[in-house]
Design a protein around this motif. Sequence first.
Motif, short mmCIF file in Angstrom:
data_model
loop_
_atom_site.label_atom_id
_atom_site.label_comp_id
_atom_site.label_asym_id
_atom_site.label_seq_id
_atom_site.Cartn_x
_atom_site.Cartn_y
_atom_site.Cartn_z
N PRO A 190 -0.11 0.79 -16.98
CA PRO A 190 -0.60 -0.58 -16.73
C PRO A 190 -1.06 -0.73 -15.28
CG PRO A 190 1.59 -0.61 -17.75
CD PRO A 190 1.32 0.80 -17.36
N LEU A 191 -2.19 -1.42 -15.09
CA LEU A 191 -2.72 -1.67 -13.76
C LEU A 191 -2.66 -3.15 -13.45
CD1 LEU A 191 -5.99 0.53 -13.77
CD2 LEU A 191 -3.63 1.24 -13.38
N ILE A 192 -2.10 -3.49 -12.29
CA ILE A 192 -2.07 -4.86 -11.80
C ILE A 192 -3.02 -4.93 -10.62
CG2 ILE A 192 -0.64 -6.77 -10.98
CD1 ILE A 192 0.26 -5.71 -13.69
N LEU A 193 -4.09 -5.71 -10.75
CA LEU A 193 -5.09 -5.79 -9.69
C LEU A 193 -4.97 -7.13 -8.96
CD1 LEU A 193 -8.24 -4.50 -11.66
CD2 LEU A 193 -6.39 -3.17 -10.65
N LEU A 194 -4.87 -7.09 -7.65
CA LEU A 194 -4.82 -8.32 -6.86
C LEU A 194 -6.15 -8.50 -6.14
CD1 LEU A 194 -1.75 -7.93 -7.41
CD2 LEU A 194 -1.37 -9.03 -5.21
N LEU A 207 -4.71 -10.71 -10.86
CA LEU A 207 -4.32 -11.93 -10.17
C LEU A 207 -5.40 -12.18 -9.13
CD1 LEU A 207 -2.09 -14.06 -9.89
CD2 LEU A 207 -0.98 -12.59 -8.23
N LYS A 208 -6.31 -13.08 -9.46
CA LYS A 208 -7.49 -13.28 -8.61
C LYS A 208 -7.17 -14.15 -7.40
CE LYS A 208 -12.36 -14.63 -8.75
NZ LYS A 208 -13.46 -15.24 -9.53
N ARG A 209 -7.74 -13.75 -6.25
CA ARG A 209 -7.59 -14.54 -5.03
C ARG A 209 -8.78 -15.49 -4.88
NH1 ARG A 209 -6.85 -11.29 0.24
NH2 ARG A 209 -6.27 -13.35 1.01
N ALA A 237 -2.32 -18.63 -11.25
CA ALA A 237 -3.01 -19.57 -10.35
C ALA A 237 -2.78 -19.18 -8.90
CB ALA A 237 -2.51 -20.99 -10.60
N PHE A 238 -3.86 -19.18 -8.12
CA PHE A 238 -3.77 -18.81 -6.71
C PHE A 238 -2.99 -19.88 -5.95
CE2 PHE A 238 -5.49 -18.73 -2.34
CZ PHE A 238 -5.27 -17.40 -2.03
N PRO A 239 -2.07 -19.47 -5.05
CA PRO A 239 -1.32 -20.47 -4.26
C PRO A 239 -2.27 -21.40 -3.51
CG PRO A 239 -0.41 -18.26 -3.95
CD PRO A 239 -1.68 -18.08 -4.71
#
Length: 348
Positions: free
Chosen positions: A157-161, A175-177, A336-338
Amino acid sequence: MKKITIKDIAKMAGVSVSTVSRAINNDSEVSEKTKKKIDKIVLETNYHPSMLARGMVSKKTNMLAILVSDITNPYFNQLVAELDSQLIDKGYTLSLFDTQTANRIQDKKNRLTEVSIFKQIQENNFDAVLILGGLLDESNINPDYQADLTNLAKEIPLILLGRDLTHLSDNIFSLKRDQRTPTQLLVSHMIQKGYQKLAFIGGSVSTWMTHERTDSFREILAENHLPIDEKRIINNNFYAKDGYEAVTRLINSKVDFDGIVAINDRVAQGALRALKDFSISPQLKGVASCEYFPDSDFHIPRITSVDHKIPELGEKAVHLLFEVLDNESINSENLAFPIPKLIIGESC
């Protein structure tokens, strides 16, 4: 003294290596008699099973790979530290891969560097990979690199930030910025302060983040009926020396400006140093930054900036990671982005 291995334990117990691994993982299929025998040998030999040995049966090693493009960048440094503190407490071991591609011109070597790391990751049975930067940040992601990501996702599994590339594979999670809102906050603040001829400095034309922030800068100027002078936009990289060089270029080219929007705090620090060296007061040329770095609290003057709340971003990344590892449904609220926060400093 020879180091005891799982093969040695199996030989002493008269069982297979896989049986030893099952016993270590408390597999119910291993008889109590065999487990006690193996536990006794493990205790007597002071054997410490590796993560790989533990993972032979469970398919989980509790090892995670983290990939960044420049660990000296405060964003990566802070985010990795946040991930490290949370995941170690949960029993995970983190391996950091620093490609150092952030300072290199986009070329084939960058891709080969990351592909080589992908192979190392595949060979070491990591439970998941968190990719925080690198070729992922390019505006136009190389199709071959996209294929490399897809192939890696077939196994891990790949988690992309940062970027949303979930369309490449069901085993890629993003997790999009938000790069626009922080810039909008900052530029609007500077306009309210009375700045009319803003320059934008820093970043790289090859990265999507720079395009997002620069486009947002242009949009806010247009919304406020302020002129957009392309001579005031210099995308020359992300470091303090780049801020210094950008301001030097603006002044030597006699470009008229009254304020500077830097892509991050490091670039802003370089800009402030250049203004000082040119004997220009910060009161005459305001400087602000699109991205806050913690060490800037001790800079003179303190820089007006935008806090992207990296600790909260790290928490969200960990939540997403465990949802993936536990095969749970993804909670969209965690994606959701902070909400960014404007920090009023002394630089404008």
